[in-house]
Enzyme design. Structure first.
Site, mmCIF file in Angstrom:
data_model
loop_
_atom_site.group_PDB
_atom_site.id
_atom_site.type_symbol
_atom_site.label_atom_id
_atom_site.label_comp_id
_atom_site.label_asym_id
_atom_site.label_seq_id
_atom_site.Cartn_x
_atom_site.Cartn_y
_atom_site.Cartn_z
ATOM 1 N N ALA A 198 0.741 -1.153 0.061
ATOM 2 C CA ALA A 198 0.055 -0.091 0.051
ATOM 3 C C ALA A 198 0.884 1.410 -0.004
ATOM 4 C CB ALA A 198 -0.960 0.111 1.350
ATOM 5 N N ALA A 199 2.133 1.037 0.058
ATOM 6 C CA ALA A 199 2.949 2.456 -0.111
ATOM 7 C C ALA A 199 2.581 3.049 -1.316
ATOM 8 C CB ALA A 199 4.476 1.981 0.158
ATOM 9 N N GLY A 200 2.505 2.434 -2.518
ATOM 10 C CA GLY A 200 2.117 3.154 -3.804
ATOM 11 C C GLY A 200 0.793 3.635 -3.610
ATOM 12 N N ASP A 201 -0.009 3.137 -2.923
ATOM 13 C CA ASP A 201 -1.397 3.630 -2.914
ATOM 14 C C ASP A 201 -1.443 5.043 -2.016
ATOM 15 O OD1 ASP A 201 -2.347 1.310 -4.259
ATOM 16 O OD2 ASP A 201 -2.675 0.266 -2.100
HETATM 17 O O1 RIB Z 1 -1.304 -2.099 -3.383
HETATM 18 C C1 RIB Z 1 -1.813 -2.881 -2.442
HETATM 19 C C2 RIB Z 1 -3.192 -3.607 -2.442
HETATM 20 O O2 RIB Z 1 -3.034 -4.347 -3.956
HETATM 21 C C3 RIB Z 1 -3.592 -4.682 -1.513
HETATM 22 O O3 RIB Z 1 -4.064 -4.081 -0.516
HETATM 23 C C4 RIB Z 1 -4.243 -5.808 -2.474
HETATM 24 O O4 RIB Z 1 -5.658 -5.909 -1.845
HETATM 25 C C5 RIB Z 1 -3.840 -5.365 -3.842
HETATM 26 O O5 RIB Z 1 -5.239 -4.728 -4.452
#
Ligand code: RIB
Length: 302
Positions: free
Chosen positions: A246-249
């Site tokens: 989730a760092a990219g998110d």
């Molecule tokens: O970017 C991380 C996410 O990628 C995770 O939470 C997983 O669900 C996938 O979608």
């Protein structure tokens, strides 16, 4: 609280996370050191991250008509996200099998499930959310056709469009003209352009295709930006990474949030780097997303 509104159109998953010493090789069976399930999905992670950074956030997405889907939608509601356009369908909620090694690196296998039921009609039915938002954030865990349609509609309404092209996939040529910021990592940049180990040249290629700005996330090397806003290289923050999930998110969410504020592009990228780095210091996807106070303290200490 940031007065502008961010709309995320994307995936909602349950993450099944095992931690191991080393990532398994082909054909290898390993014992996990720990196991947890937690809320994830690139779309939902970006929505939660933006909300914790103080933005008004709404989301368009799909869950299954099942206990997990209900729980995930409720947890987005508890974060204060407008979930009125998250619908339940008769296909299981999406999930991700995630393995994290002792260095915090991971592998992720995603089952799209309900996320792939999100179609153009659904986007039309949710058009009021697009109209009222300032920035629309998209990723690639919903059908490509829906991503394209959403980007086009968002541009028709004059919104800023951020496309995080993850997971790595080729994109239809037409979509680039609707994108204000495209944010690949190095693997995704290579997938999009076929150009390896030359971030500048690959970014130029995406500009030539019509995207207005490219922001490449480079992990420990920070990020590189090329486009209408100029050319910048911004260093990362040194941290002890325990899980990069989730760092990219969170980087993308931070980019959206900072674009809503009147900051210089260098400060916007620095802020997004800080949020991405902080996310790697905790385990899990949504469990690791920082709030604005943590980010401010982190930046002022560095
Ligand atoms: O970017 C991380 C996410 O990628 C995770 O939470 C997983 O669900 C996938 O979608």
């Amino acid at each position: 609280m940031i007065s502008l509104e961010i709309l995320v159109i994307g995936s909602i998953n349950i993450d099944y996370v095992s931690t191991v010493e080393e990532l398994p090789r082909k054909g290898e069976t390993l014992h996990a050191n720990s196991f947890e399930d937690s809320a994830g999905g690139k779309g939902a992670n970006q929505a939660v991250a933006a909300r914790r950074l103080g933005a008004e956030v709404s989301m368009i997405g799909a869950v299954g008509n099942d206990v997990i889907g209900k729980k995930l939608k409720e947890s987005l509601e508890k974060e204060g996200i407008d979930t009125s356009c998250i619908n339940a369908v008769d296909v299981p909620t999406g999930n991700a099998l995630i393995t994290v090694d002792k260095n915090g690196d991971n592998t992720i296998v995603v089952y799209s499930g309900a996320n792939f039921q999100l179609d153009n009609k659904w986007i039309d039915d949710s058009e009021r959310l697009i109209e009222r938002s300032d920035i629309v954030v998209l990723q690639l865990e919903i059908p490509m056709e829906t991503v394209m349609y959403s980007a086009k509609l968002a541009k028709k309404h004059n919104k800023i469009v951020i496309l995080n092209p993850a997971p790595a996939k080729e994109l239809p040529e037409e979509i680039y003209s609707y994108i204000d910021y495209i944010t690949p990592n190095e693997t995704e940049l290579y997938k999009l352009t076929g150009i390896e180990e030359n971030v500048e040249m690959a970014s130029k290629e995406l500009l030539d295709r019509g995207a207005k700005n490219i922001v490449v996330t480079l992990g420990e090397k920070g990020c590189y930006c090329l486009g209408k806003v100029g050319e910048y290289r911004v260093d990362s923050f040194r941290v002890e990474a325990i899980d990069t999930t989730a760092a990219g998110d969170s980087f993308n969410a931070a980019l959206a949030v900072a674009l809503c504020e009147n900051k210089s592009i260098e400060d916007i990228l620095k802020f997004a780097n800080a949020v991405g780095a902080l996310t790697t210091t905790k385990k899990g996807a949504q469990t690791s997303l920082p709030c604005m106070q943590e980010v401010n303290e982190f930046i002022s200490k560095k």
